[in-house]
Design a protein around this motif. Sequence first.
Motif, PDB file in Angstrom:
ATOM      1  N   GLN A 181       0.820  -1.208   0.000  1.00 28.23           N
ATOM      2  CA  GLN A 181       0.000   0.000   0.000  1.00 28.23           C
ATOM      3  C   GLN A 181       0.858   1.264   0.000  1.00 28.23           C
ATOM      4  OE1 GLN A 181      -3.333   0.158  -0.313  1.00 28.23           O
ATOM      5  NE2 GLN A 181      -3.182   2.395  -0.364  1.00 28.23           N
ATOM      6  N   LEU A 182       1.995   1.210   0.688  1.00 32.26           N
ATOM      7  CA  LEU A 182       2.836   2.391   0.858  1.00 32.26           C
ATOM      8  C   LEU A 182       3.955   2.473  -0.171  1.00 32.26           C
ATOM      9  CD1 LEU A 182       3.089   2.282   4.764  1.00 32.26           C
ATOM     10  CD2 LEU A 182       1.687   3.842   3.387  1.00 32.26           C
ATOM     11  N   ALA A 183       3.954   1.580  -1.141  1.00 30.84           N
ATOM     12  CA  ALA A 183       4.981   1.606  -2.178  1.00 30.84           C
ATOM     13  C   ALA A 183       5.008   2.965  -2.874  1.00 30.84           C
ATOM     14  CB  ALA A 183       4.722   0.506  -3.202  1.00 30.84           C
ATOM     15  N   GLY A 184       6.200   3.500  -3.031  1.00 32.49           N
ATOM     16  CA  GLY A 184       6.339   4.779  -3.714  1.00 32.49           C
ATOM     17  C   GLY A 184       6.200   5.991  -2.822  1.00 32.49           C
ATOM     18  N   THR A 221      16.974   2.403  10.510  1.00 30.03           N
ATOM     19  CA  THR A 221      17.901   3.409   9.983  1.00 30.03           C
ATOM     20  C   THR A 221      18.311   3.080   8.545  1.00 30.03           C
ATOM     21  OG1 THR A 221      19.754   2.210  11.011  1.00 30.03           O
ATOM     22  CG2 THR A 221      18.789   4.017  12.261  1.00 30.03           C
ATOM     23  N   LEU A 222      17.476   2.363   7.828  1.00 36.20           N
ATOM     24  CA  LEU A 222      17.769   2.011   6.444  1.00 36.20           C
ATOM     25  C   LEU A 222      17.924   3.266   5.579  1.00 36.20           C
ATOM     26  CD1 LEU A 222      15.233  -0.891   5.729  1.00 36.20           C
ATOM     27  CD2 LEU A 222      17.736  -1.096   5.751  1.00 36.20           C
ATOM     28  N   PRO A 223      18.803   3.206   4.600  1.00 30.56           N
ATOM     29  CA  PRO A 223      18.892   4.318   3.655  1.00 30.56           C
ATOM     30  C   PRO A 223      17.694   4.312   2.719  1.00 30.56           C
ATOM     31  CG  PRO A 223      20.318   2.530   2.946  1.00 30.56           C
ATOM     32  CD  PRO A 223      19.791   2.148   4.297  1.00 30.56           C
ATOM     33  N   ASP A 224      17.435   5.428   2.084  1.00 34.67           N
ATOM     34  CA  ASP A 224      16.366   5.482   1.093  1.00 34.67           C
ATOM     35  C   ASP A 224      16.626   4.428   0.019  1.00 34.67           C
ATOM     36  OD1 ASP A 224      15.286   7.589   2.463  1.00 34.67           O
ATOM     37  OD2 ASP A 224      16.050   9.137   1.109  1.00 34.67           O
ATOM     38  N   GLY A 225      15.559   3.773  -0.420  1.00 31.30           N
ATOM     39  CA  GLY A 225      15.701   2.725  -1.411  1.00 31.30           C
ATOM     40  C   GLY A 225      16.016   1.368  -0.823  1.00 31.30           C
ATOM     41  N   GLY A 226      16.030   1.273   0.510  1.00 31.31           N
ATOM     42  CA  GLY A 226      16.297   0.000   1.173  1.00 31.31           C
ATOM     43  C   GLY A 226      15.128  -0.953   1.034  1.00 31.31           C
TER      44      GLY A 226
END
Length: 240
Positions: A181-184, A221-226
């Motif tokens: 649901q939260l993809a993108g 603390t994942l980076p963006d795109g994780g």
Amino acid sequence: MSDTKTALITGANKGLGYEIAAGLGARGHRVAIGARDQARGEAAAKKLRAEGIDAFAVPLDVTSDRGVIEAVGRLDRLDVLVNNAGISGETGPGWAQDPTTLDLDVVREVVDTNVYGVIRVTNAMLPLLRQSPSPRIVNVSSSVASLTWQSDPGVEVGPIMAAYSPTKTYLNAVTVHYARQLAGTGILINAACPGLVATDFTGGAGRPARDAAATPIRLATLPDGGPTGSFLNDDGVIPW
């Protein structure tokens, strides 16, 4: 908006939740200690502040609609949500829950905390998370959630816990649906398996909570795109 990220950890006044809060605080996060008992939450926050961590208590009963809404009102921003609060429910000899004799009231109680509680808190916190530049949600799961491992006689998964284990499987499934649901949106949501942790929950059996906090902290603390919609432990992906 300040660059300091705020993290809310439910069930954080002791054990694994406390160590997750301590770890995120040590990484520069302002940590909100979610706890049913306000006095215990305040004590935990005070202990963290003595260690130089920016911490404050948030009274939070994940089974209470009103309590969760009130908790939202105590936050001015939110970047990380760690849904850590959980219960096992009453167990029999050997820490087991026999499916053939389960008390449905016990099942309802465990589902209310471990599943409904996560949904209740997550949905209430989403408006704040959507305002964050890098929002992260971590649902603390368990290896006993893995149907692959539970159904493999060659894998040691501990006693049968027919009330507790399925709630974590349910939680994993919900995590996947949130990810879809939260993809993108930039919100990354994952299920973390800390392993068997030496806390009150396990009667002191397992590894130190500080070590077990590593995977939840990494996912928070994942980076963006994780990764998102994944089920992971220290070694990587766990089979569903």
